[in-house]
Design a protein around this motif. Structure first.
Motif, PDB file in Angstrom:
ATOM      1  N   ARG A 253      78.421 -27.130  43.015  1.00  0.00           N
ATOM      2  CA  ARG A 253      77.651 -28.370  43.020  1.00  0.00           C
ATOM      3  C   ARG A 253      77.343 -28.765  44.449  1.00  0.00           C
ATOM      4  NH1 ARG A 253      81.365 -31.307  40.187  1.00  0.00           N
ATOM      5  NH2 ARG A 253      81.503 -30.271  38.180  1.00  0.00           N
ATOM      6  N   ARG A 254      76.083 -29.092  44.688  1.00  0.00           N
ATOM      7  CA  ARG A 254      75.681 -29.472  46.035  1.00  0.00           C
ATOM      8  C   ARG A 254      75.990 -30.952  46.212  1.00  0.00           C
ATOM      9  NH1 ARG A 254      71.011 -31.135  48.336  1.00  0.00           N
ATOM     10  NH2 ARG A 254      70.535 -30.362  50.414  1.00  0.00           N
TER      11      ARG A 254
ATOM     12  N   ARG B  22      75.980 -34.790  47.201  1.00  0.00           N
ATOM     13  CA  ARG B  22      74.806 -35.660  47.345  1.00  0.00           C
ATOM     14  C   ARG B  22      74.525 -36.001  48.808  1.00  0.00           C
ATOM     15  NH1 ARG B  22      74.287 -40.225  43.158  1.00  0.00           N
ATOM     16  NH2 ARG B  22      73.730 -38.377  41.975  1.00  0.00           N
ATOM     17  N   TRP B  23      75.619 -36.073  49.629  1.00  0.00           N
ATOM     18  CA  TRP B  23      75.396 -36.497  51.021  1.00  0.00           C
ATOM     19  C   TRP B  23      74.529 -35.519  51.784  1.00  0.00           C
ATOM     20  CZ3 TRP B  23      77.125 -33.064  54.581  1.00  0.00           C
ATOM     21  CH2 TRP B  23      78.198 -32.228  54.230  1.00  0.00           C
ATOM     22  N   MET B  24      74.435 -34.269  51.308  1.00  0.00           N
ATOM     23  CA  MET B  24      73.552 -33.309  51.976  1.00  0.00           C
ATOM     24  C   MET B  24      72.095 -33.735  51.841  1.00  0.00           C
ATOM     25  SD  MET B  24      74.913 -29.457  51.494  1.00  0.00           S
ATOM     26  CE  MET B  24      76.389 -28.891  52.311  1.00  0.00           C
ATOM     27  N   THR B  25      71.755 -34.198  50.642  1.00  0.00           N
ATOM     28  CA  THR B  25      70.398 -34.701  50.443  1.00  0.00           C
ATOM     29  C   THR B  25      70.151 -35.919  51.324  1.00  0.00           C
ATOM     30  OG1 THR B  25      70.714 -34.017  48.173  1.00  0.00           O
ATOM     31  CG2 THR B  25      68.740 -35.292  48.659  1.00  0.00           C
ATOM     32  N   ILE B  26      71.162 -36.807  51.362  1.00  0.00           N
ATOM     33  CA  ILE B  26      71.022 -38.018  52.186  1.00  0.00           C
ATOM     34  C   ILE B  26      70.825 -37.631  53.653  1.00  0.00           C
ATOM     35  CG2 ILE B  26      72.204 -40.127  52.944  1.00  0.00           C
ATOM     36  CD1 ILE B  26      73.658 -40.064  50.202  1.00  0.00           C
ATOM     37  N   TYR B  27      71.567 -36.595  54.084  1.00  0.00           N
ATOM     38  CA  TYR B  27      71.445 -36.120  55.466  1.00  0.00           C
ATOM     39  C   TYR B  27      70.002 -35.747  55.781  1.00  0.00           C
ATOM     40  CZ  TYR B  27      72.275 -33.209  59.595  1.00  0.00           C
ATOM     41  OH  TYR B  27      72.245 -32.671  60.846  1.00  0.00           O
ATOM     42  N   TRP B  28      69.402 -34.939  54.891  1.00  0.00           N
ATOM     43  CA  TRP B  28      68.020 -34.504  55.146  1.00  0.00           C
ATOM     44  C   TRP B  28      67.046 -35.671  55.105  1.00  0.00           C
ATOM     45  CZ3 TRP B  28      67.388 -30.421  57.723  1.00  0.00           C
ATOM     46  CH2 TRP B  28      68.172 -29.288  57.512  1.00  0.00           C
ATOM     47  N   VAL B  29      67.301 -36.608  54.200  1.00  0.00           N
ATOM     48  CA  VAL B  29      66.438 -37.795  54.115  1.00  0.00           C
ATOM     49  C   VAL B  29      66.505 -38.568  55.428  1.00  0.00           C
ATOM     50  CG1 VAL B  29      66.155 -40.030  52.962  1.00  0.00           C
ATOM     51  CG2 VAL B  29      66.540 -37.969  51.603  1.00  0.00           C
TER      52      VAL B  29
ATOM     53  N   GLY C  98      72.031 -29.219  59.864  1.00  0.00           N
ATOM     54  CA  GLY C  98      71.719 -29.311  58.447  1.00  0.00           C
ATOM     55  C   GLY C  98      71.651 -27.941  57.789  1.00  0.00           C
TER      56      GLY C  98
ATOM     57  N   GLU D 282      74.150 -26.220  54.845  1.00  0.00           N
ATOM     58  CA  GLU D 282      73.642 -25.592  53.615  1.00  0.00           C
ATOM     59  C   GLU D 282      74.099 -24.141  53.523  1.00  0.00           C
ATOM     60  OE1 GLU D 282      71.852 -27.021  51.299  1.00  0.00           O
ATOM     61  OE2 GLU D 282      70.938 -28.810  52.196  1.00  0.00           O
TER      62      GLU D 282
END
Lengths: 225, 246
Positions: free
Chosen positions: B9-10, B12-19, B211, B215
């Motif tokens: 499971r990826r 969620r904070w990774m998505t927040i990081y990219w955002v 980032g 990943e």
């Protein structure tokens, strides 16, 4: 002290093996002579190009011959489990590396000194009044080359596709050494510019020192019988 | 029993990081393309410099970190260090290739040539070749421990040429411009605004590197786990029943 003796014994073993089989000597001398000849054909009829390219051709010939020499020094030990026996010795593995390095360096430096007048004559390049410097450059350049070549030959000795892998891995590492050696010897032969030659020689010796430390330290992670 | 699918499971904070990084990239682009003053000599061409120099710096950092994680692997023998080393190597290869592309773009209009066999350019090209060699070796060794060790060694030898790359520009300066930012603090021969913009673009390039690292390390962990499970025979390599093969 014991390690030093072991280093000398391993170097002696490799040199003795070479003195009896002459496999590397014959292959490298002929191969580098052929390389010099082929490059002389390629440079064609232009005497100026020949003169300026003489030292470049010399180092290309030395580099190709050096790959053969380094690969062969491990190849011989792969037979009959000799490498296992060698690595099974209660010795730091770096001693095996340094021993093989010494033997290779000696062979390559001798080849380089032999090729100097040949390249000079074949390419019509006057080696100049400071030809003694060229011997020093050959000694420093072949040390750097042998450091990398023997290291990577040990690394690839028991990998798949080692024949093709060795040049792919080692040439990028060796290029700065070749570049410095070509420029240093070119400065002597072309223009007798000792200051420029000294600057490149300094870079060359710097590379030698760094790689001597790095390769000797890392070698124990590299070989596996 | 731990949850076997947890690393899959990826977070969620990774998505927040990219955002978060996205707008910073936009700001960096704005600063470099619009806000930065034109250069006295180069005019608008100076704007390429912000991308070129920041990418080059991060490329060096990436190659250096590849060697550092490799050295850690040799020291501690933890699989995670090998995964991090390989991830950083991919970034190092990408960033040094981009350095060459950016450098060519910058040098054609300013110095009127795409390429010159200057020491610094040559050694950057060599760096690309070294990183390619790193991946060739990785692909040839099946045993994870030996692969980790050998690739760590290859990475460390590659990084050993980095100081020479840095010094070469000093010793044998030809076409490549001298550094405008000396690391010993002796002098910055660059306009203050320009330096600020350059530092900001470098930070953004660093965040993009970080980032991608996060990943890639996550994927690398999954790969390592799968490889280990296959060696143990815990994972069936044939498809289970009911899976339709096409």
């Amino acid at each position: 002290m014991n390690d030093l003796r072991a280093v000398l014994w391993i170097a002696r073993k490799d040199l003795l093996q070479e003195a009896r089989s002459k496999a590397v000597t014959v292959a490298t001398v002929f191969f580098s002579a052929v390389t010099l000849g082929v490059l002389a054909f390629a440079f064609g009829q232009n005497p100026d190009l020949m003169r300026t390219g003489a030292m470049g051709a010399l180092w290309v010939a030395l580099a190709f011959a050096g790959v053969i020499s380094a690969a062969q020094s491990w190849q011989a030990d792969l037979e009959d489990g000799a490498l296992e026996a060698l690595l099974g010795w209660p010795l730091p593995r770096a001693a095996v590396y340094v021993g093989k390095l010494l033997a290779n360096w000696l062979l390559m430096a001798a080849l380089g000194v032999l090729l100097l007048p040949i390249a000079g004559g074949l390419y019509g390049a006057d080696l100049g009044p400071s030809a003694g410097w060229l011997v020093g450059i050959v000694v420093a350049g072949t040390l750097g080359f042998a450091l990398i070549a023997v290291f990577y030959a040990g690394l690839t000795a028991n990998l798949r596709a080692r024949e093709s892998l060795l040049p792919v891995l080692m040439f990028p590492v060796v290029v700065p050494i070749l570049l410095a050696a070509v420029r240093a010897s070119g400065a002597i032969v072309g223009s007798d510019d000792l200051e420029l030659a000294a600057a490149w020689l300094r870079l060359l010796v710097g590379f030698d020192l760094v790689y001597a430390v790095v390769c000797t330290t890392l070698f124990r992670f590299v070989v596996e019988a | 029993m731990t949850d076997a699918t947890a690393p899959l499971r990826r977070p969620r904070w990774m998505t927040i990081y990219w955002v978060a990084v996205g707008p910073m990239f936009a700001i960096a682009a704005y600063l470099g393309l619009v806000a930065s003053p034109r250069d006295v000599n180069q005019g608008d061409l100076i704007r390429i410099m912000y991308a070129h120099v920041s990418v080059a710096w991060i490329g060096f950092v990436a190659v250096g970190l590849t060697a550092l994680f490799g050295a850690l692997y040799l020291w501690r023998g933890k699989r995670g260090d090998d995964v991090r080393s390989a991830a950083s190597a991919e970034m190092g290869l990408l960033f040094s290739a981009l350095t060459i592309v950016g450098g060519m773009t910058y040098s054609k209009p300013t110095l009127n040539t795409f390429w010159t066999w200057d020491a610094k350019l040559t050694l950057t090209a060599i760096m690309v070749a070294l990183m390619v060699g790193y991946f060739v070796v990785r692909g040839l060794i099946d045993d994870p421990v030996r692969r980790g060790r050998v690739s760590a060694v290859v990475a460390i030898v590659a990084a050993a040429s980095l100081p020479f790359n840095y010094l070469a520009a000093e010793w044998f300066r030809t076409l490549h411009p001298a550094k405008s930012v000396a690391l010993d603090g002796s002098g910055v021969t660059m306009d203050g605004t320009m330096l600020g913009v350059l530092l900001f673009t470098t930070v953004v390039a660093g965040l993009i590197y970080l980032g991608f690292m996060l990943e890639r390390v996550r994927l690398g962990r999954i790969e390592a786990e799968l490889e280990e499970a296959r060696t143990r025979g815990a994972v069936r390599t044939v498809a289970p029943e009911g899976v339709v093969r096409v």
